[in-house]
Design a protein around this motif. Structure first.
Motif, PDB file in Angstrom:
ATOM      1  N   LEU A 189       0.817  -1.209   0.000  1.00 46.25           N
ATOM      2  CA  LEU A 189       0.000   0.000   0.000  1.00 46.25           C
ATOM      3  C   LEU A 189       0.856   1.266   0.000  1.00 46.25           C
ATOM      4  N   PHE A 190       1.979   1.226   0.738  1.00 48.14           N
ATOM      5  CA  PHE A 190       2.712   2.484   0.943  1.00 48.14           C
ATOM      6  C   PHE A 190       4.003   2.600   0.148  1.00 48.14           C
TER       7      PHE A 190
ATOM      8  N   GLU B 205       6.968   2.175  -2.760  1.00 43.96           N
ATOM      9  CA  GLU B 205       7.524   1.803  -4.061  1.00 43.96           C
ATOM     10  C   GLU B 205       9.008   2.133  -4.050  1.00 43.96           C
TER      11      GLU B 205
ATOM     12  N   LYS C  62       7.826   7.821   5.041  1.00 34.95           N
ATOM     13  CA  LYS C  62       6.386   7.582   4.980  1.00 34.95           C
ATOM     14  C   LYS C  62       5.882   6.624   6.033  1.00 34.95           C
TER      15      LYS C  62
ATOM     16  N   LYS D 212      -8.738  -4.125  -0.976  1.00 32.17           N
ATOM     17  CA  LYS D 212      -8.629  -4.304  -2.437  1.00 32.17           C
ATOM     18  C   LYS D 212      -7.354  -5.059  -2.786  1.00 32.17           C
TER      19      LYS D 212
ATOM     20  N   LEU E 277      -7.820  -8.753  -2.034  1.00 27.99           N
ATOM     21  CA  LEU E 277      -8.622  -9.399  -3.077  1.00 27.99           C
ATOM     22  C   LEU E 277      -7.733  -9.850  -4.241  1.00 27.99           C
TER      23      LEU E 277
ATOM     24  N   PHE F 269       0.227   7.141   0.256  1.00 26.21           N
ATOM     25  CA  PHE F 269       0.074   5.875  -0.471  1.00 26.21           C
ATOM     26  C   PHE F 269       1.058   5.808  -1.639  1.00 26.21           C
ATOM     27  N   ALA F 270       1.419   4.598  -2.021  1.00 20.34           N
ATOM     28  CA  ALA F 270       2.226   4.412  -3.223  1.00 20.34           C
ATOM     29  C   ALA F 270       1.436   4.930  -4.431  1.00 20.34           C
ATOM     30  N   LYS F 271       2.160   5.333  -5.453  1.00 25.28           N
ATOM     31  CA  LYS F 271       1.508   5.898  -6.644  1.00 25.28           C
ATOM     32  C   LYS F 271       0.473   4.941  -7.229  1.00 25.28           C
ATOM     33  N   ARG F 272       0.799   3.633  -7.198  1.00 26.11           N
ATOM     34  CA  ARG F 272      -0.116   2.648  -7.778  1.00 26.11           C
ATOM     35  C   ARG F 272      -1.509   2.736  -7.148  1.00 26.11           C
ATOM     36  N   ILE F 273      -1.552   3.083  -5.866  1.00 22.32           N
ATOM     37  CA  ILE F 273      -2.834   3.118  -5.160  1.00 22.32           C
ATOM     38  C   ILE F 273      -3.637   4.328  -5.609  1.00 22.32           C
TER      39      ILE F 273
ATOM     40  N   ASN G 263      -5.904   4.399  -8.432  1.00 15.72           N
ATOM     41  CA  ASN G 263      -7.114   3.601  -8.246  1.00 15.72           C
ATOM     42  C   ASN G 263      -6.979   2.235  -8.916  1.00 15.72           C
TER      43      ASN G 263
ATOM     44  N   PRO H 133      -6.089  -0.872  -7.718  1.00 17.49           N
ATOM     45  CA  PRO H 133      -6.478  -2.205  -7.245  1.00 17.49           C
ATOM     46  C   PRO H 133      -7.971  -2.392  -7.065  1.00 17.49           C
ATOM     47  N   SER H 134      -8.799  -1.648  -7.754  1.00 17.80           N
ATOM     48  CA  SER H 134     -10.231  -1.706  -7.457  1.00 17.80           C
ATOM     49  C   SER H 134     -11.008  -2.667  -8.345  1.00 17.80           C
TER      50      SER H 134
ATOM     51  N   LEU I 225     -11.547  -5.896  -8.486  1.00 20.53           N
ATOM     52  CA  LEU I 225     -12.375  -6.959  -7.910  1.00 20.53           C
ATOM     53  C   LEU I 225     -13.362  -6.441  -6.865  1.00 20.53           C
ATOM     54  N   GLN I 226     -13.174  -5.183  -6.473  1.00 22.20           N
ATOM     55  CA  GLN I 226     -14.033  -4.596  -5.445  1.00 22.20           C
ATOM     56  C   GLN I 226     -15.448  -4.443  -6.000  1.00 22.20           C
TER      57      GLN I 226
ATOM     58  N   GLU J 208      -0.488 -13.897  -8.879  1.00 19.11           N
ATOM     59  CA  GLU J 208       0.060 -12.706  -8.222  1.00 19.11           C
ATOM     60  C   GLU J 208       1.566 -12.834  -8.069  1.00 19.11           C
TER      61      GLU J 208
ATOM     62  N   ALA K 265      -6.518  -8.039 -12.066  1.00 18.49           N
ATOM     63  CA  ALA K 265      -6.385  -7.396 -10.756  1.00 18.49           C
ATOM     64  C   ALA K 265      -4.979  -7.629 -10.185  1.00 18.49           C
ATOM     65  N   ALA K 266      -4.482  -8.854 -10.345  1.00 18.67           N
ATOM     66  CA  ALA K 266      -3.142  -9.165  -9.825  1.00 18.67           C
ATOM     67  C   ALA K 266      -2.063  -8.431 -10.622  1.00 18.67           C
TER      68      ALA K 266
ATOM     69  N   VAL L 265      -1.604  -4.263 -10.129  1.00 23.90           N
ATOM     70  CA  VAL L 265      -0.835  -3.705  -9.011  1.00 23.90           C
ATOM     71  C   VAL L 265       0.600  -3.390  -9.433  1.00 23.90           C
ATOM     72  N   TYR L 266       1.130  -4.152 -10.383  1.00 22.27           N
ATOM     73  CA  TYR L 266       2.518  -3.949 -10.817  1.00 22.27           C
ATOM     74  C   TYR L 266       2.611  -3.055 -12.051  1.00 22.27           C
TER      75      TYR L 266
END
Lengths: 404, 404
Positions: free
Chosen positions: A113-114, A116, A168, A262, A265, B6-10, B13, B15-16, B18-19, B108, B133-134, B137-138
C-alpha cells in the motif's frame, strides 16, 4: 537464461532474506532455538477439532465453497471488542477489523500500500526478519533506528525525520520486540504518535506477542494514542492459539482498510471459511484469555529457565537481554564475533544447535555479532541443554580468540 | 488525508477491479450467474472431513504448528505425475511443483516476479478479471490480443511482438477460457511456444478448468511443447475438488520456481498443513479422476441446459459462445448495449439476476456490450429461470432501442 525477463527487484537478489533461514539438519539430538514456534503441547487440539466440526455442521456443503474477503462477522466483533478492552483503542467496530492470512500478509499488504522503489521508511534495528522480507520486495530506502532498553531511540528517529521529512512509514514491534524482547515505554508510545502527526508518517504497530507478558504490567497500544488514523494495529492468532489457521487481524482507519482490502482481493480473493470459522467457533465456546493465562504459565517457566541457563553457561562478556514476555532472548557478543559463520561452521555441525544470527535482522545484513534464541518451542530440558551447547560454543570461541 | 502517503499505484485507483464485482442483493429469489462457483452439492464433504481427521491423527499436536513453504511431498509427487500423464509435460518431479494459496496467489507471484511499472505484457481480451487485478498492481503496459473461435489471435500477437519486442509476459487461459469459454487449438498451442522462443517472453498458462471438458477431446497443455522453460503451468483444486482449501499448484523451470518460492515466503511464510494435508489425504484414498467424471456428468447437463435456454430466450442478435467445458458462457450484444449499466439499473433491481459485465474483463474497461454467465453454481431450474430473466431484459432492451 530467463533472468533477463525478471523484474529488477528480483535480480537485485532482494527476496532471499527468508530463504534458508532455518537450515535443515538431520541430527537426532538437534535443538532448535531458531524459529518462533509456540509450544506444540499448548495447542487446544481437541477443542479446535470440535470447533472445526461445528464449522462444517453449520454450513454443511457450503463450508467447501468460496466465501468472502471479510470473514466471520462474529469473529470481527470479538476482535473489535478486544481491541477496545485489551489494547485501549477507542471506537472500534467490526467494520474496522480486517482479517489477513497470518500477520505476515498484513505486513506485506501494508508494504504494498505504501512503498515503491526509493520510498523512505524507518525501521527498528534489529528488525523482524519477515517484515524486512516483505518490505524488501518494494525496495524502500531503509533508515535504521537503534533499539534502547525502553524501546526504539526516538531522538534518533526525530533527527532522522528532520533530515528526511519524506519518510512515509515506521515499522515497530513495541511489545517483546522481535528479536530483542524489548518493550517500548509508555512515554515513547505517546511521543511516537506525536512524531507521526508532526512529520506526517504512518506507523505499523505489529503486536503478535502482546498478550504474552510473563512479568510486569501491560501498556496501552500505540494505536490507543492515535489521533489522526496514522497507526495500523496488527495482531495474530499464531502465537496465542495456533499458527495453523494463518489468521492475522488488523485495525486501521477506513481509508487505509479499504485499500488494504482491495489489495488482498488481488492476492488471494478471500478469507477462507474453514480456518476462520474454526477460530471463530473456538472463541465462541472457550475463554481465550483463560487459554492465554495457561500459555503464560508455561512460557514464564521457560523464560525463567532460559534466563538462568544463559547466565549460567554463556561467557561473562555476552550481553543478554531481559525480556518480560514474548518468544525471544537477544544476545550480543564482542565486536569480532561472527554469528553467521559460527552457526554454519560450528553450531550446526558440532553442537547440533540452531539459532538465528543477527545479520538476518538488519536491512544490510551488516551486524554479525548478535543472535536470537527462542525459548517457547523447546522443553525445559532442551532449553538447558541448548544453552549449555551455546555456552560451550561461545566459550571455545572466546578462548580461540584469546589464543589467536 | 493520508492518501498522500500511499504508493503511486494506489492513487491511480489501480487495485479496485475486484471490489464490488459481485453486488450484494437481498432478494430471496435472486439468481446469480456471477461468480465462478462450483456446484456445492458436488463437494465430497464426508470424504474431506475424513481426510481432515486423518491429517490431525497423523501429526497430532504438530498439525497446529507452523510448517514449511513446500507442502506435502506426497501431494507434490501426485501432481508431478498428473502433470506428466494428464498435461503431457515431460520429466516433472515433485521438486518442480510449487503449491500456492489458490491459483490466484500463483498469478500474483508471477506478476511480482516479472512486472514492474511500464513493463510490457500481452493478455487475451477479454481476460480473467482476477488476473488483471493481480497484474494491475505492478502497473504493466497491457497489449490486448483478441480472442478467436480457436483461441487467441496469434497473427495479432506476432504483429504486436514485432512492434514491441520487449513484451515479457503473456497470460492465457487456453482451456475453456475465462470468460469466453473458448479452447485454444493444438496448432496455436505449438505456435505460441515458438513465438515465445523467437520473441523471448514467458507464458503463464492458467488452467483451472482444464479437467472439466464435457464435449470433445482434450488437448496437450501449452507447457507440453515448452523447450526452453518459458511456460509456467498453473492449476488449482478449486474447481475440481473445492475452493475452500485455497490450494493451487504450478510447474515451472527451477530458476523461476526458486524465485517464486522466495516471493511466497515473504507473502505468507508457508503452505499451511491442515488444508494441504486434507487434500493430500483425500487424494491418497480416493480416485480424483472418478470424482471429476462425476462432476463432468453434472456440469455437462448444466452446460447443455444453459446452451438451450440462452438460445431459447435471448434475442436472435445476441452472439452466444459454444464452450465444450469449464464454467462460463460469453454473450455479446449489439454495439449500443451497456451491460454495466443494465446490471445495476435493471438486472439486479428488476430481475434479481446477477452476471458479470464485460467491462471487468478488459484492461481499460472499455468494452461494455458483453457479459459472462456462470452455469455450474446454479441448479437446472435456476439456469432456465435465470436465462428467461436475461432474455426478458435483453428483449425489452432491444425493444426500447427500437422504440428510441
Amino acid at each position: 537464461m530467463l533472468e533477463n525477463l525478471f523484474a529488477k527487484r528480483i535480480n537485485k537478489n532482494i527476496p532471499s532474506r527468508l530463504q534458508g533461514l532455518f537450515p535443515e539438519t538431520n541430527f537426532p539430538d538437534n535443538i532448535s532455538f531458531g524459529g518462533g514456534c509456540p509450544d506444540e503441547k499448548s495447542f487446544p487440539a481437541r477443542e479446535l477439532v470440535n470447533a472445526y466440526q461445528e464449522a462444517i455442521i453449520n454450513e454443511k456443503e457450503h463450508s467447501f465453497q468460496y466465501h468472502d474477503v471479510k470473514g466471520p462477522e462474529r469473529l470481527r466483533e470479538f476482535l473489535a471488542d478486544r481491541a477496545q478492552k485489551k489494547m485501549g483503542i477507542a471506537n472500534v467496530t467490526s467494520e474496522d477489523v480486517m482479517l489477513t492470512a497470518g500477520g505476515q500478509q498484513g505486513i506485506e499488504l501494508v508494504a504494498k500500500l505504501f512503498l515503491e522503489a526509493g520510498d523512505k521508511m524507518a525501521v527498528e534495528v534489529p528488525c523482524y526478519v519477515g517484515a524486512l522480507a516483505a518490505f524488501d520486495v518494494y525496495e524502500p530506502d531503509y533508515y535504521e533506528i537503534p533499539m534502547e532498553d525502553d524501546g526504539v531511540n526516538l531522538d534518533c528517529l526525530e533527527a532522522t525525520l528532520k533530515a528526511h521529512p519524506d519518510i512515509k512509514l515506521f515499522y515497530t514491534v513495541p511489545d517483546f520486540h522481535n528479536p530483542t524482547g524489548i518493550t517500548m515505554s509508555l512515554e515513547k508510545r505517546q511521543r511516537l504518535v506525536e512524531l507521526a502527526n508532526k512529520y506526517n508518517f504512518v506507523i505499523l504497530e505489529d503486536t503478535p506477542y502482546r498478550d504474552l507478558r510473563y512479568h510486569g504490567e501491560s501498556l496501552p497500544s500505540i494505536k490507543s494514542f492515535d489521533t489522526e488514523g496514522r497507526v495500523i494495529f496488527l495482531s495474530s492468532f499464531s502465537k496465542i492459539l495456533s499458527p495453523a489457521y494463518r489468521l492475522g487481524w488488523l485495525v486501521a482507519s477506513p481509508e487505509i482498510k479499504a485499500e488494504l482490502t482491495k489489495l488482498k482481493l488481488a492476492e488471494d480473493l478471500e478469507v477462507p471459511y474453514i480456518p476462520s470459522a474454526t477460530v471463530d467457533n473456538y472463541i465462541a465456546h472457550h475463554d481465550l484469555d483463560a487459554h492465554i493465562e495457561g500459555l503464560k504459565k508455561i512460557y514464564r517457566q521457560k523464560l525463567d529457565k532460559m534466563d538462568q541457563a544463559l547466565h549460567a553457561y554463556l561467557p561473562a562478556d555476552a550481553k543478554i537481554s531481559h525480556p518480560e514476555g514474548g518468544f525471544f532472548f537477544w544476545i550480543e557478543l564482542g565486536d569480532d564475533a561472527n554469528t553467521s559463520q559460527l552457526l554454519l561452521e560450528e553450531a550446526i555441525p558440532n553442537e547440533h544447535l540452531i539459532y538465528v544470527p543477527s545479520a538476518s535482522f538488519y536491512p544490510d545484513r551488516d551486524h554479525v555479532n548478535g543472535l536470537r534464541v527462542n525459548f517457547t518451542g523447546s522443553s525445559l530440558a532442551e532449553i538447558d541443554e541448548g544453552c549449555r551447547r551455546l555456552g560451550r560454543l561461545l566459550n571455545v570461541d572466546s578462548l580461540m580468540q584469546v589464543a589467536i
